[in-house]
Structures are given as structure tokens and as C-alpha cells.
Design a protein around this motif. Structure first.
Motif, PDB file in Angstrom:
ATOM      1  N   ASP A 145       0.919  -1.156   0.025  1.00 35.02           N
ATOM      2  CA  ASP A 145      -0.113  -0.028  -0.143  1.00 35.02           C
ATOM      3  C   ASP A 145       0.765   1.391  -0.182  1.00 35.02           C
ATOM      4  O   ASP A 145       0.373   2.287  -0.383  1.00 35.02           O
ATOM      5  CB  ASP A 145      -0.897  -0.015   1.141  1.00 35.02           C
ATOM      6  CG  ASP A 145      -2.009  -1.105   1.290  1.00 35.02           C
ATOM      7  OD1 ASP A 145      -2.016  -1.481  -0.104  1.00 35.02           O
ATOM      8  OD2 ASP A 145      -2.283  -1.573   2.247  1.00 35.02           O
ATOM      9  N   SER A 168      -0.222  -7.469   1.593  1.00 30.01           N
ATOM     10  CA  SER A 168      -1.089  -7.002   1.065  1.00 30.01           C
ATOM     11  C   SER A 168      -0.357  -6.532  -0.112  1.00 30.01           C
ATOM     12  O   SER A 168       0.352  -5.417   0.057  1.00 30.01           O
ATOM     13  CB  SER A 168      -2.328  -6.014   1.409  1.00 30.01           C
ATOM     14  OG  SER A 168      -2.959  -5.298   0.814  1.00 30.01           O
ATOM     15  N   ASP A 170      -2.026  -5.522  -3.389  1.00 30.83           N
ATOM     16  CA  ASP A 170      -3.305  -5.224  -4.160  1.00 30.83           C
ATOM     17  C   ASP A 170      -2.938  -4.112  -4.794  1.00 30.83           C
ATOM     18  O   ASP A 170      -2.949  -3.758  -6.012  1.00 30.83           O
ATOM     19  CB  ASP A 170      -4.482  -5.231  -3.452  1.00 30.83           C
ATOM     20  CG  ASP A 170      -4.740  -6.419  -2.948  1.00 30.83           C
ATOM     21  OD1 ASP A 170      -4.413  -7.697  -3.471  1.00 30.83           O
ATOM     22  OD2 ASP A 170      -5.496  -6.536  -1.930  1.00 30.83           O
ATOM     23  N   GLN A 171      -2.485  -3.097  -4.059  1.00 27.09           N
ATOM     24  CA  GLN A 171      -2.344  -1.680  -4.794  1.00 27.09           C
ATOM     25  C   GLN A 171      -1.409  -1.605  -5.717  1.00 27.09           C
ATOM     26  O   GLN A 171      -1.411  -0.845  -6.708  1.00 27.09           O
ATOM     27  CB  GLN A 171      -1.987  -0.586  -3.457  1.00 27.09           C
ATOM     28  CG  GLN A 171      -2.112   0.859  -3.966  1.00 27.09           C
ATOM     29  CD  GLN A 171      -3.547   1.269  -4.361  1.00 27.09           C
ATOM     30  OE1 GLN A 171      -4.363   0.965  -3.573  1.00 27.09           O
ATOM     31  NE2 GLN A 171      -3.658   1.812  -5.581  1.00 27.09           N
ATOM     32  N   VAL A 174      -2.943  -3.236  -8.670  1.00 27.82           N
ATOM     33  CA  VAL A 174      -3.968  -1.888  -9.189  1.00 27.82           C
ATOM     34  C   VAL A 174      -3.376  -0.926  -9.844  1.00 27.82           C
ATOM     35  O   VAL A 174      -3.813  -0.503 -11.270  1.00 27.82           O
ATOM     36  CB  VAL A 174      -4.896  -1.476  -8.009  1.00 27.82           C
ATOM     37  CG1 VAL A 174      -5.747  -0.245  -8.627  1.00 27.82           C
ATOM     38  CG2 VAL A 174      -5.747  -2.554  -7.541  1.00 27.82           C
ATOM     39  N   ASN A 201      -2.768 -13.904  -6.782  1.00 26.10           N
ATOM     40  CA  ASN A 201      -3.985 -13.524  -6.464  1.00 26.10           C
ATOM     41  C   ASN A 201      -4.071 -12.118  -6.083  1.00 26.10           C
ATOM     42  O   ASN A 201      -3.248 -11.741  -5.311  1.00 26.10           O
ATOM     43  CB  ASN A 201      -4.631 -14.479  -5.544  1.00 26.10           C
ATOM     44  CG  ASN A 201      -4.837 -16.140  -6.245  1.00 26.10           C
ATOM     45  OD1 ASN A 201      -5.184 -16.022  -7.084  1.00 26.10           O
ATOM     46  ND2 ASN A 201      -4.407 -16.955  -5.251  1.00 26.10           N
ATOM     47  N   PHE A 202      -5.186 -11.507  -6.234  1.00 24.90           N
ATOM     48  CA  PHE A 202      -5.178  -9.903  -5.826  1.00 24.90           C
ATOM     49  C   PHE A 202      -6.646  -9.809  -5.443  1.00 24.90           C
ATOM     50  O   PHE A 202      -7.592 -10.361  -6.251  1.00 24.90           O
ATOM     51  CB  PHE A 202      -4.527  -8.842  -6.671  1.00 24.90           C
ATOM     52  CG  PHE A 202      -5.044  -9.353  -7.996  1.00 24.90           C
ATOM     53  CD1 PHE A 202      -5.973  -8.221  -8.418  1.00 24.90           C
ATOM     54  CD2 PHE A 202      -4.506 -10.076  -9.071  1.00 24.90           C
ATOM     55  CE1 PHE A 202      -6.258  -8.361  -9.820  1.00 24.90           C
ATOM     56  CE2 PHE A 202      -4.794 -10.084 -10.363  1.00 24.90           C
ATOM     57  CZ  PHE A 202      -5.854  -9.392 -10.747  1.00 24.90           C
ATOM     58  N   ASP A 203      -6.810  -8.678  -4.796  1.00 21.89           N
ATOM     59  CA  ASP A 203      -8.345  -8.234  -4.533  1.00 21.89           C
ATOM     60  C   ASP A 203      -8.732  -7.231  -5.701  1.00 21.89           C
ATOM     61  O   ASP A 203      -8.277  -6.149  -5.514  1.00 21.89           O
ATOM     62  CB  ASP A 203      -8.350  -7.460  -3.257  1.00 21.89           C
ATOM     63  CG  ASP A 203      -9.748  -6.944  -2.951  1.00 21.89           C
ATOM     64  OD1 ASP A 203     -10.724  -7.229  -3.441  1.00 21.89           O
ATOM     65  OD2 ASP A 203      -9.931  -6.549  -1.760  1.00 21.89           O
ATOM     66  N   VAL A 204      -9.381  -7.913  -6.538  1.00 29.74           N
ATOM     67  CA  VAL A 204      -9.984  -7.030  -7.612  1.00 29.74           C
ATOM     68  C   VAL A 204     -10.938  -6.456  -7.492  1.00 29.74           C
ATOM     69  O   VAL A 204     -11.888  -5.587  -8.305  1.00 29.74           O
ATOM     70  CB  VAL A 204     -10.303  -8.117  -8.735  1.00 29.74           C
ATOM     71  CG1 VAL A 204      -9.164  -8.936  -9.290  1.00 29.74           C
ATOM     72  CG2 VAL A 204     -11.444  -8.988  -8.413  1.00 29.74           C
ATOM     73  N   GLN A 206     -10.778  -3.512  -5.694  1.00 33.31           N
ATOM     74  CA  GLN A 206     -10.128  -2.074  -5.866  1.00 33.31           C
ATOM     75  C   GLN A 206     -10.395  -1.587  -7.135  1.00 33.31           C
ATOM     76  O   GLN A 206     -10.199  -2.214  -8.183  1.00 33.31           O
ATOM     77  CB  GLN A 206      -8.837  -2.083  -5.454  1.00 33.31           C
ATOM     78  CG  GLN A 206      -8.502  -2.441  -3.979  1.00 33.31           C
ATOM     79  CD  GLN A 206      -7.270  -2.237  -3.357  1.00 33.31           C
ATOM     80  OE1 GLN A 206      -6.686  -1.384  -3.531  1.00 33.31           O
ATOM     81  NE2 GLN A 206      -6.502  -3.123  -2.909  1.00 33.31           N
TER      82      GLN A 206
END
Length: 408
Positions: A145, A168, A170-171, A174, A201-204, A206
Motif C-alpha cells: 500500500d 497486501s 493489491d495496490q 491496481v 491472486n489479488f483483490d480485484v 479495488q
């Protein structure tokens, strides 16, 4: 969000200790003693409203919406690189900083992020020479992040070569997708393929920053998007599409994945949620009767539990039959302690007598829905409903009878 805000406060609280480690800076001298007592009348602080709390929280967390933001950036502005490095090295042996329940948890990551912002190459080299994988993992808890937003490609490469370090990341993904989006749908598809093949894998959920005019239909028609759809419905991209052309996104979803795809994917976060729901009500109303019935049925349970969205949705509907069904769901949800949310839905009816009659005659939830409404009608609900019924000129006998209908 609240957890992240608390980490920021904890980090700020630890600053005094780090200043001692790094630079020996002294506290400012104490103010001179007051020789004569001063009489001060206590002043009661003004009571905060919900809006006050929300405004305060959003002001404190606004900076975190941007990649690379650290709550210590301002505090460290006058620190030298050497002071930051010394404080970072010292923090690695401080249990308050490194232990999961320490009061300064996350502080080392903020220090590292500031060093990365100033001298990226040196900071990453220092990180790589750490012998303890657990220390690297602790530092990596929020490093994704805090990654500098102008180092997108380096972040993607670091992610691929340091599996298991980030808690984490994810950023980073993104931001990388946002960079690819500027190159067009083919570049985005290529990155999705890399992520899939390397099992990253990532938190899509966002949002990705898509340039104006991005070719969403081309991306939606790609093989990689179809595989992503099987995972979560492509929420990350559909939100961007809806921001630019939500009618086109709605049409594509309906044509390719049917009514069942509209609920979760179209109810994205928005600053004008009620306006969005009104638009959605208008679009759903235009569907054929079977599709409308399917949409209402798949949302019935959520609406019974939390009918707030029905207010905006109903504003986009003019068909009296559909409106009647929506109001029935809303009134049935009052048993669940939702009187405050449902009253605006009833006030959409011009005739107060009609509102009262609906409260008197709407049947309780049927067998299929009875477990969706947990009886929570309480004194607050009762007071709100009694007040409104009195404003609508209901007699006391009618008010008492209606209240009895909703009490557990």
C-alpha cells in the motif's frame, strides 16, 4: 479503514521513542510556571453529530486513498536520511514495533516507505539484505500500500520476485493495471495473463484508474476477462466501465450474463448512491416482466434485511405494480427494526391515508422470507412510527393496532 486509522495513530504515538533513537532531538522547554491561580469556567464541548464524526474520519483518512501515502510523511519532513535509517534499524529490535500486538505496529513500514520515496534503490537493497524472513514479512505487511506510485513497474517486478513477503500487494497490481490501461485493452489482458499464470491472486474489488474512452467492450470480450469473470465477476473493471458509461455496462451484463449478474456488479460504491439506485430502478423497470421478477426475487432477502436502497430504487420506478411490491418488501422489513429506513419509502405516496392503509394491510413475510427478517422492532422504531402516523392524522386506535402488528 478504522483499523488502518488506528495504526496511524499508534505510529504517531511511537514517534517520541524513535526521535530519541535517531537524532537526540530534545523536547521544547516547559512553559514558565503561573504564580497566581487562574479561574477558568469549564465549557462543555459541543456534541458531535453523525456528520461531524464522518467528516473528521474522512479528513483523517483522505490521504490514504492515494498510493504511497504514509501518515508520517509530514512528521519526517525535516529528518535526514541518516536519521530515518537509524530509526528504522532501531525499530527492528523494539517489541512494541515488531510484535503483532505492539502499540507501534506498522511504524517500521512507514519509515521504510519514506526511505523508499527518497532513495528507492538503497532502501530496497537494505530490505533484501535482511536475513530474517519474518522481519521482512512484518515490514511487508503494508509495504504494498505504501509503495511509491511512480515505481509501478519496479513494484510489479518486486512482487513477482518476493513471493510471500507482502501481506497486501493489491495496490501495486491496481497501479500496474492502471498503467496498462493507458496502453489499451490488449495490454491489460496481457497483465491479467501474467497474474493468472504465475498464480498471483489479488483483490480485484479495488478500482483501477481507466483513461477516458477506454475500450471496455474489447476487454470484456477477451479470454482473460472471461476467466476473471468466473472468479468474481470482473468487479474491478466493471466499476471503471460504469463510471464512464453505466448504461453500456448494464446492457453488456444483461446480454452476456443475464439478470443474475446485475445485482452484485452494479451496486458499486458511489458518492451519489441514491441517484445511482434511482437510475438502476429505471433500468430494471424497463426489463420484461420475467426479468423484473427475477431481479426482485434475487434482491428480496437483502432488501428485507436492509431496505435503505429501496428508497432510491423506488424513485426510478413509475409502474404501480412494481412500486406496490417494493413497498410490501419495505413494510415487511419493519419487523426487523427498519422503520426509519422504510418511512421515506412510504412518504413517496402522496396520500397519507394510503400510507396508513399499507401499514395496516401488508401481510407478514411469507414462508420463504420469514427467516430473512429477525424481529428487532424496538422502542426507537415504535417512537418513530408513532410520530409519523400522528403526522399523517391516524387515530390513536389505528396507531396502536399498527404498532402491535410489528412488535415481536
Amino acid at each position: 479503514m478504522l483499523k488502518d486509522a488506528l495504526i496511524a495513530f499508534a505510529a504517531a504515538a511511537m514517534m517520541g521513542g524513535l526521535i530519541g533513537w535517531s537524532s537526540g532531538k530534545k523536547d521544547p522547554p516547559a512553559p514558565p510556571a503561573v504564580n497566581e491561580p487562574v479561574s477558568v469556567r469549564p465549557v462543555s464541548p459541543a456534541r458531535w453529530t453523525n456528520d461531524d464524526f464522518l467528516k473528521s474520519f474522512h479528513e483523517r483518512t483522505a490521504g490514504r486513498r492515494e498510493s504511497g501515502h504514509s501518515p508520517l510523511t509530514v512528521k519526517l519532513a525535516d529528518w535526514t536520511d541518516r536519521e530515518i535509517i537509524d530509526a528504522l534499524n532501531a525499530s527492528l529490535s523494539n517489541p512494541d514495533v515488531m510484535l503483532p500486538q505492539g502499540s507501534g505496529k506498522g511504524l517500521a513500514s512507514f519509515l521504510l516507505a519514506e526511505w523508499m520515496r527518497r532513495d528507492f534503490t538503497a532502501a530496497i537493497a537494505w530490505f533484501d539484505q535482511l536475513e530474517s524472513r519474518s522481519v521482512q514479512s512484518t515490514l511487508g505487511a503494508r509495504l504494498g500500500d505504501l509503495w511509491p506510485p511512480d515505481k509501478v513497474e519496479e513494484g510489479l517486478a518486486f512482487l513477482r520476485s518476493h513471493r510471500g513477503v507482502f501481506a497486501s500487494f493489491d495496490q501495486i497490481v491496481v497501479n500496474a493495471l492502471g498503467m496498462r490501461a493507458k496502453q489499451g485493452p490488449t495490454a491489460v489482458e496481457g497483465m491479467l495473463k501474467i497474474m493468472r499464470e504465475e498464480k498471483i491472486n489479488f483483490d480485484v474489488s479495488q478500482p483501477v484508474a481507466f483513461p477516458p474512452g477506454f475500450d471496455f467492450p474489447a476487454l470484456a470480450g477477451s479470454d482473460e476477462f472471461e476467466m476473471l469473470w468466473d472468479r468474481d465477476g470482473g468487479t474491478m473493471f466493471l466499476r471503471g466501465w460504469c463510471e464512464q458509461d453505466k448504461d453500456a455496462a448494464f446492457d453488456w451484463l444483461l446480454e452476456n450474463h443475464g439478470v443474475k449478474s446485475l445485482s452484485n456488479n452494479m451496486l458499486m460504491a458511489t458518492d451519489d448512491f441514491e441517484g445511482h439506485m434511482k437510475w438502476l430502478g429505471t433500468r430494471i423497470q424497463a426489463l420484461d416482466p420475467a426479468e423484473r421478477a427475477e431481479y426482485v426475487d434475487q434482491n428480496r432477502r437483502n432488501w428485507l434485511q436492509s431496505p435503505g436502497p429501496l428508497v432510491g430504487f423506488a424513485k426510478g420506478v413509475i409502474d404501480p405494480v412494481i412500486l406496490g411490491e417494493l413497498r410490501t418488501i419495505g413494510v415487511q422489513s419493519i419487523r426487523g427494526g427498519n422503520a426509519q429506513q422504510v418511512i421515506p419509502l412510504l412518504e413517496g405516496i402522496d396520500d397519507p391515508e394510503k400510507r396508513i392503509e399499507i401499514l395496516e394491510t401488508t401481510p407478514p413475510p411469507g414462508e420463504k422470507d420469514k427467516f430473512s427478517v429477525v424481529p428487532r422492532f424496538n422502542q426507537v422504531d415504535e417512537a418513530q412510527l408513532r410520530k409519523k402516523l400522528a403526522e399523517w392524522n391516524a387515530s390513536q386506535d389505528r396507531i396502536d393496532a399498527i404498532i402491535t402488528r410489528f412488535k415481536p
